[in-house]
Design a protein around this motif. Sequence first.
Motif, PDB file in Angstrom:
ATOM      1  N   UNK A   1       0.840  -1.189   0.000  1.00  0.00           N
ATOM      2  CA  UNK A   1       0.000   0.000   0.000  1.00  0.00           C
ATOM      3  C   UNK A   1       0.878   1.244   0.000  1.00  0.00           C
ATOM      4  N   UNK A   2       0.277   2.346  -0.428  1.00  0.00           N
ATOM      5  CA  UNK A   2       0.964   3.637  -0.404  1.00  0.00           C
ATOM      6  C   UNK A   2       0.140   4.616   0.414  1.00  0.00           C
TER       7      UNK A   2
ATOM      8  N   UNK B   1      11.231   1.657   1.191  1.00  0.00           N
ATOM      9  CA  UNK B   1      11.380   0.255   1.609  1.00  0.00           C
ATOM     10  C   UNK B   1      10.002  -0.279   1.971  1.00  0.00           C
ATOM     11  N   UNK B   2       9.813  -1.592   1.865  1.00  0.00           N
ATOM     12  CA  UNK B   2       8.545  -2.155   2.348  1.00  0.00           C
ATOM     13  C   UNK B   2       8.542  -2.168   3.870  1.00  0.00           C
ATOM     14  N   UNK B   3       7.466  -1.697   4.461  1.00  0.00           N
ATOM     15  CA  UNK B   3       7.375  -1.669   5.924  1.00  0.00           C
ATOM     16  C   UNK B   3       5.917  -1.858   6.320  1.00  0.00           C
ATOM     17  N   UNK B   4       5.643  -2.930   7.059  1.00  0.00           N
ATOM     18  CA  UNK B   4       4.291  -3.214   7.562  1.00  0.00           C
ATOM     19  C   UNK B   4       3.237  -3.143   6.452  1.00  0.00           C
ATOM     20  N   UNK B   5       3.604  -3.650   5.270  1.00  0.00           N
ATOM     21  CA  UNK B   5       2.640  -3.703   4.170  1.00  0.00           C
ATOM     22  C   UNK B   5       2.566  -2.428   3.354  1.00  0.00           C
ATOM     23  N   UNK B   6       3.385  -1.448   3.697  1.00  0.00           N
ATOM     24  CA  UNK B   6       3.389  -0.174   2.977  1.00  0.00           C
ATOM     25  C   UNK B   6       4.742   0.071   2.328  1.00  0.00           C
ATOM     26  N   UNK B   7       4.697   0.858   1.264  1.00  0.00           N
ATOM     27  CA  UNK B   7       5.928   1.321   0.635  1.00  0.00           C
ATOM     28  C   UNK B   7       6.261   2.657   1.287  1.00  0.00           C
TER      29      UNK B   7
ATOM     30  N   UNK C   1       0.118   4.038  10.168  1.00  0.00           N
ATOM     31  CA  UNK C   1      -0.402   3.620  11.466  1.00  0.00           C
ATOM     32  C   UNK C   1      -1.929   3.659  11.449  1.00  0.00           C
ATOM     33  N   UNK C   2      -2.521   2.924  12.390  1.00  0.00           N
ATOM     34  CA  UNK C   2      -3.980   2.820  12.403  1.00  0.00           C
ATOM     35  C   UNK C   2      -4.615   3.882  13.282  1.00  0.00           C
ATOM     36  N   UNK C   3      -5.665   4.519  12.781  1.00  0.00           N
ATOM     37  CA  UNK C   3      -6.438   5.469  13.575  1.00  0.00           C
ATOM     38  C   UNK C   3      -7.825   4.867  13.783  1.00  0.00           C
TER      39      UNK C   3
END
Lengths: 119, 369
Positions: free
Chosen positions: B5-6, B21-27, B55-57
Amino acid sequence: MKFTEDHEWLRAEGDLFVVGVTEYAAEQLGDVVFVELPEEGRTVKKDEEIVVIESVKVASDIKAPLDGTIVAVNEKLADAPAFVNEDPLGDGWFFKLRVDDPSAVEAFMDEDAYKAMIA
Amino acid sequence: MPELERTPLYDLHAELGAKFVPFAGYEMPVQYRLGVMKEHLHTRTKAGLFDVSHMGQVILRGDDAAAQLEMLVPASIVGLKEGRQRYGLFTNEAGGIEDDLMIAHRGDHLFLVVNAARKQADIAHMKRHLGCSVEPVDNRALLALQGPAAEAVLAAIAPAAADMRFMDVIVTDTDHGELWISRSGYTGEDGFEISVSEDGAEALARALVADDRVEPIGLGARDSLRLEAGLCLYGNDIDAATSPVEAGLEWAIQKVRRTDGERTGGFPGADRILAELENGADRRRVGLLPEGRAPMREGTQLFETEEAAGPVGHVTSGAFGPSVGRPVSMGYVPTGLARTGTRLFGEVRGKRLPVTIADMPFRPSTYKR
């Protein structure tokens, strides 16, 4: 000056070769914070991992480009590892190598070939 | 591999020279043109802008949302005042930590920020166990502006930010729409986290980096900043097998939730966690200062002596600390060895190198309390 596929450079100095990494490699590594150098007098085999470079994020190895003997290392890197980023082709050199077979150096890339490889 | 995801700021990051870099499903941007070291130092001397939109809200709504959340989190939520935020932990039945999170009391609801890699699990966990409504906020980005210049920079856009103290939260109207601001962050610096509508995010980020004092900062420096600040990274320094007491996070469990408190226990793993609060845990998270310049990174085994056969602990985070000018690490050791000044050995590439247990943070925090 000659270049390896592992982004190292070799520069003839008398009958020795000075070895470092290229600007391209230094850029890829990021900020270098620690360099572990081999001991002087150590005999090394081609492709043996002999230098550890720690950047802010990762540890990488530098290989011996050819069979030979380490005759000097750049002690300045112990206190100033940032030389690798600031002056990779100059003050950022790692070690001087007495190569067992100097003619083997000719097999490495010249600057144009290296530039073509990283282009 | 699933598609990465972006965030709404992806194009801006690319324009600003980010390496991704890929991180926790995100670019995600790991660094920009300055590089990790200068980005780190810039944040400490001026201000850094971080995209933390991955991050999740989440909003919890309902009359008893605070009491409900106390069934999952050992913090006092009922006692959290309106306009204030608090750090909390989702615990499991074994007394381990499922995630760490920020919880804000915003009048008729609670606003939560959870870790990117854990957000789906956290939302499912809350929906399963809570009687109140659990509403993921999917249409807002999240920015963090951190550093000594953060207040002056943000106040030009949102004047009310200047009056906030550490862990205050406000909602304020600006040219960039309604901003949800907390005076907090994860760098040890004074600063803010700013939730902004997805549509307004790029314009806000551009306005912030247009200020000469602000540089965009990637995940690389975010990690070294939080490590110097002695803050835990979920998945490294705390996880489902680590208890809050082992992790040194007792301060996230207020007195009312402890033994003999008004609302004692009632959260997953309370038996173990309450007992450890009384008696201590077997092991303890500590700060570690390696001698010399070689960083002791995650996974480095720790030994009591140079000759000891087996390790007594291990490093969970380690890097070079640009602001302290030397490598810093944190890790776990038996409680008996956890005293500041104790000398241990970390095994780096087959060599046992001396390392000393040290107080954290490695660099004093500058929160505006």
